[in-house]
Design a protein around this motif. Structure first.
Motif, PDB file in Angstrom:
ATOM      1  N   PHE A 174       1.028  -1.079  -0.043  1.00  0.00           N
ATOM      2  CA  PHE A 174      -0.202  -0.059  -0.113  1.00  0.00           C
ATOM      3  C   PHE A 174       0.914   1.157  -0.048  1.00  0.00           C
ATOM      4  CE2 PHE A 174      -2.536   3.065   2.283  1.00  0.00           C
ATOM      5  CZ  PHE A 174      -3.579   3.228   1.398  1.00  0.00           C
ATOM      6  N   LEU A 175       1.787   1.397   0.716  1.00  0.00           N
ATOM      7  CA  LEU A 175       2.879   2.444   1.108  1.00  0.00           C
ATOM      8  C   LEU A 175       3.716   2.703  -0.444  1.00  0.00           C
ATOM      9  CD1 LEU A 175       4.018   2.226   4.681  1.00  0.00           C
ATOM     10  CD2 LEU A 175       2.521   3.963   3.696  1.00  0.00           C
ATOM     11  N   LEU A 176       4.218   1.481  -0.829  1.00  0.00           N
ATOM     12  CA  LEU A 176       4.800   1.513  -2.174  1.00  0.00           C
ATOM     13  C   LEU A 176       4.029   2.037  -3.233  1.00  0.00           C
ATOM     14  CD1 LEU A 176       6.911  -1.600  -1.793  1.00  0.00           C
ATOM     15  CD2 LEU A 176       7.957   0.608  -1.559  1.00  0.00           C
ATOM     16  N   VAL A 177       2.824   1.639  -3.431  1.00  0.00           N
ATOM     17  CA  VAL A 177       1.965   2.045  -4.689  1.00  0.00           C
ATOM     18  C   VAL A 177       1.585   3.709  -4.334  1.00  0.00           C
ATOM     19  CG1 VAL A 177      -0.126   2.040  -5.650  1.00  0.00           C
ATOM     20  CG2 VAL A 177       0.957   0.159  -5.154  1.00  0.00           C
ATOM     21  N   LEU A 178       1.437   4.071  -3.177  1.00  0.00           N
ATOM     22  CA  LEU A 178       1.138   5.305  -2.895  1.00  0.00           C
ATOM     23  C   LEU A 178       2.324   6.334  -3.089  1.00  0.00           C
ATOM     24  CD1 LEU A 178      -1.670   4.335  -1.830  1.00  0.00           C
ATOM     25  CD2 LEU A 178      -1.675   6.023  -0.344  1.00  0.00           C
ATOM     26  N   ALA A 179       3.665   5.653  -2.863  1.00  0.00           N
ATOM     27  CA  ALA A 179       4.723   6.585  -2.823  1.00  0.00           C
ATOM     28  C   ALA A 179       5.302   6.456  -4.289  1.00  0.00           C
ATOM     29  CB  ALA A 179       5.710   5.821  -1.934  1.00  0.00           C
ATOM     30  N   GLY A 180       4.598   5.764  -5.347  1.00  0.00           N
ATOM     31  CA  GLY A 180       4.927   5.873  -6.733  1.00  0.00           C
ATOM     32  C   GLY A 180       6.042   5.034  -6.992  1.00  0.00           C
ATOM     33  N   ALA A 227      -4.638  -0.491  -3.091  1.00  0.00           N
ATOM     34  CA  ALA A 227      -4.019   0.732  -3.317  1.00  0.00           C
ATOM     35  C   ALA A 227      -4.114   1.553  -4.458  1.00  0.00           C
ATOM     36  CB  ALA A 227      -2.375   0.246  -3.177  1.00  0.00           C
ATOM     37  N   TYR A 228      -4.218   0.940  -5.491  1.00  0.00           N
ATOM     38  CA  TYR A 228      -4.830   1.583  -6.801  1.00  0.00           C
ATOM     39  C   TYR A 228      -6.208   2.295  -6.689  1.00  0.00           C
ATOM     40  CZ  TYR A 228      -0.583   0.483  -9.221  1.00  0.00           C
ATOM     41  OH  TYR A 228       0.957   0.547  -9.581  1.00  0.00           O
ATOM     42  N   ALA A 229      -7.204   1.352  -6.024  1.00  0.00           N
ATOM     43  CA  ALA A 229      -8.547   2.165  -5.884  1.00  0.00           C
ATOM     44  C   ALA A 229      -8.505   3.299  -5.039  1.00  0.00           C
ATOM     45  CB  ALA A 229      -9.313   1.136  -5.005  1.00  0.00           C
ATOM     46  N   THR A 230      -7.573   3.367  -4.000  1.00  0.00           N
ATOM     47  CA  THR A 230      -7.291   4.479  -3.028  1.00  0.00           C
ATOM     48  C   THR A 230      -6.857   5.631  -3.975  1.00  0.00           C
ATOM     49  OG1 THR A 230      -6.989   3.027  -1.173  1.00  0.00           O
ATOM     50  CG2 THR A 230      -5.918   5.436  -0.924  1.00  0.00           C
ATOM     51  N   LEU A 231      -5.793   5.441  -4.659  1.00  0.00           N
ATOM     52  CA  LEU A 231      -4.964   6.665  -5.517  1.00  0.00           C
ATOM     53  C   LEU A 231      -6.322   7.057  -6.343  1.00  0.00           C
ATOM     54  CD1 LEU A 231      -1.745   5.081  -6.414  1.00  0.00           C
ATOM     55  CD2 LEU A 231      -2.245   7.092  -5.140  1.00  0.00           C
ATOM     56  N   ALA A 232      -7.149   6.233  -6.941  1.00  0.00           N
ATOM     57  CA  ALA A 232      -8.278   6.717  -7.889  1.00  0.00           C
ATOM     58  C   ALA A 232      -9.070   7.691  -7.251  1.00  0.00           C
ATOM     59  CB  ALA A 232      -8.936   5.533  -8.609  1.00  0.00           C
ATOM     60  N   LEU A 233      -9.484   7.108  -5.983  1.00  0.00           N
ATOM     61  CA  LEU A 233     -10.270   8.096  -5.281  1.00  0.00           C
ATOM     62  C   LEU A 233      -9.815   9.395  -4.901  1.00  0.00           C
ATOM     63  CD1 LEU A 233     -13.056   8.487  -3.541  1.00  0.00           C
ATOM     64  CD2 LEU A 233     -12.050   7.103  -1.622  1.00  0.00           C
ATOM     65  N   MET A 234      -8.364   9.426  -4.503  1.00  0.00           N
ATOM     66  CA  MET A 234      -7.743  10.392  -4.084  1.00  0.00           C
ATOM     67  C   MET A 234      -7.410  11.398  -5.150  1.00  0.00           C
ATOM     68  SD  MET A 234      -5.195   9.150  -1.234  1.00  0.00           S
ATOM     69  CE  MET A 234      -4.719  10.716  -0.783  1.00  0.00           C
ATOM     70  N   THR A 235      -7.656  11.069  -6.499  1.00  0.00           N
ATOM     71  CA  THR A 235      -7.468  12.068  -7.575  1.00  0.00           C
ATOM     72  C   THR A 235      -8.636  12.995  -7.724  1.00  0.00           C
ATOM     73  OG1 THR A 235      -8.499  10.216  -9.330  1.00  0.00           O
ATOM     74  CG2 THR A 235      -5.932  10.437  -8.803  1.00  0.00           C
ATOM     75  N   HIS A 236      -9.753  12.753  -7.176  1.00  0.00           N
ATOM     76  CA  HIS A 236     -10.915  13.371  -7.363  1.00  0.00           C
ATOM     77  C   HIS A 236     -10.901  14.163  -5.918  1.00  0.00           C
ATOM     78  CE1 HIS A 236     -12.262  11.292 -10.749  1.00  0.00           C
ATOM     79  NE2 HIS A 236     -12.039  10.167 -10.111  1.00  0.00           N
ATOM     80  N   LEU A 237      -9.963  14.215  -5.009  1.00  0.00           N
ATOM     81  CA  LEU A 237     -10.312  15.111  -3.711  1.00  0.00           C
ATOM     82  C   LEU A 237      -8.960  16.159  -3.866  1.00  0.00           C
ATOM     83  CD1 LEU A 237     -10.883  11.946  -1.325  1.00  0.00           C
ATOM     84  CD2 LEU A 237     -12.494  13.785  -2.346  1.00  0.00           C
ATOM     85  N   ALA A 238      -9.080  17.092  -3.008  1.00  0.00           N
ATOM     86  CA  ALA A 238      -8.157  17.865  -2.774  1.00  0.00           C
ATOM     87  C   ALA A 238      -6.723  17.159  -2.518  1.00  0.00           C
ATOM     88  CB  ALA A 238      -8.584  19.027  -1.590  1.00  0.00           C
ATOM     89  N   PRO A 239      -5.558  17.558  -3.063  1.00  0.00           N
ATOM     90  CA  PRO A 239      -4.221  16.813  -2.687  1.00  0.00           C
ATOM     91  C   PRO A 239      -4.024  17.175  -1.075  1.00  0.00           C
ATOM     92  CG  PRO A 239      -4.056  18.801  -4.102  1.00  0.00           C
ATOM     93  CD  PRO A 239      -5.615  18.518  -4.232  1.00  0.00           C
TER      94      PRO A 239
END
Length: 247
Positions: A174-180, A227-239
């Motif tokens: 999870f952390l590695l995916v979110l960290a790119g 992890a990728y679902a979390t990233l997808a959701l966060m793209t629609h929210l304030a960074p």
């Protein structure tokens, strides 16, 4: 709408996977109404806290949250015991759809909430939800998948050791995916393969090797999906300013 959905899904995830004990799960399976009432009270309290305000729409949304959750959970109790994994996935999918429908019906709830001015909050709730789904819910899903192979399980090590290893590996992914840095997951796979080699290779125990491979791939797959679902959701929210740029 997306902020309202994020707030409600975080309340659901906390109620189902962080604040629900094994005893509560067993009680719900027996259709113990006091247990259902306790679980729903926790869910509604969390939903109310996430969207705190005084309006008719707020009260209506809370009623729908409680009612839909109760009906879905009751329906799950009628699932065949030998279809536990399918029941789990179907149950959570139904909760996801119900939450999205409620958010669509009351899209402005978060914008009118007491916390509306906190632009960092939706992203934080998304991170919390994603982390719990990836690490905690993933443990239940993988456990249900592997239950049919319990007689082929590797020899017992530390009490709850396998469960903890699974949580740690999903947390790292999870952390590695979110960290790119998804490429680093390959090193995690290699490290686990080396560490597990001795346990699964004794006495030519091929079924045990397959058990470890299936469990590992299922755990890694769930973690990547979460992890990728979390990233997808966060793209629609304030960074939040803590994750690498998508560019």
């Amino acid at each position: 709408m997306i902020e309202t959905f994020t707030a409600l899904i975080c309340a659901h995830v906390l109620a189902d996977f962080a604040l629900q004990s094994n005893a509560m799960v067993a009680g719900k399976a027996r259709r113990d109404m006091p247990v259902f009432a306790t679980h729903l009270a926790i869910l509604i309290a969390l939903s109310a806290l996430a969207l705190l305000q005084f309006s008719a729409a707020f009260l209506a949304a809370l009623i729908l949250v409680g009612l839909s959750h109760f009906l879905i959970d009751i329906a799950k109790t009628f699932a065949p015991k030998n279809r536990a994994l399918m029941a789990f996935i179907t149950d959570q999918g139904a909760h996801l759809i119900a939450t999205a429908a409620i958010a669509a019906a009351f899209p402005g709830l978060f914008a009118n909430a007491l916390w509306a001015g906190q632009s960092w909050l939706p992203g934080t709730l998304a991170l919390i939800s994603g982390g719990i789904v990836t690490i905690r819910a993933g443990g239940f899903a993988v456990g249900l998948l592997m239950a049919r192979f319990d007689d082929k399980a590797p020899p017992e090590g530390l009490p709850e050791g396998g469960r903890l290893i699974g949580q740690l590996e999903r947390g790292v992914i999870f952390l590695l995916v979110l960290a790119g840095q998804p490429g680093a997951i390959g090193f995690l796979i290699a490290a686990k393969s080396i560490l597990r080699f001795e346990a699964v290779s004794k006495d030519g125990a091929n079924p045990k090797s397959e058990y470890v491979i299936i469990g590992t791939l299922a755990s890694f797959g769930w973690a990547l999906g979460g992890a990728y679902a979390t990233l997808a959701l966060m793209t629609h929210l304030a960074p939040l300013g803590i994750l690498p740029s998508a560019n």
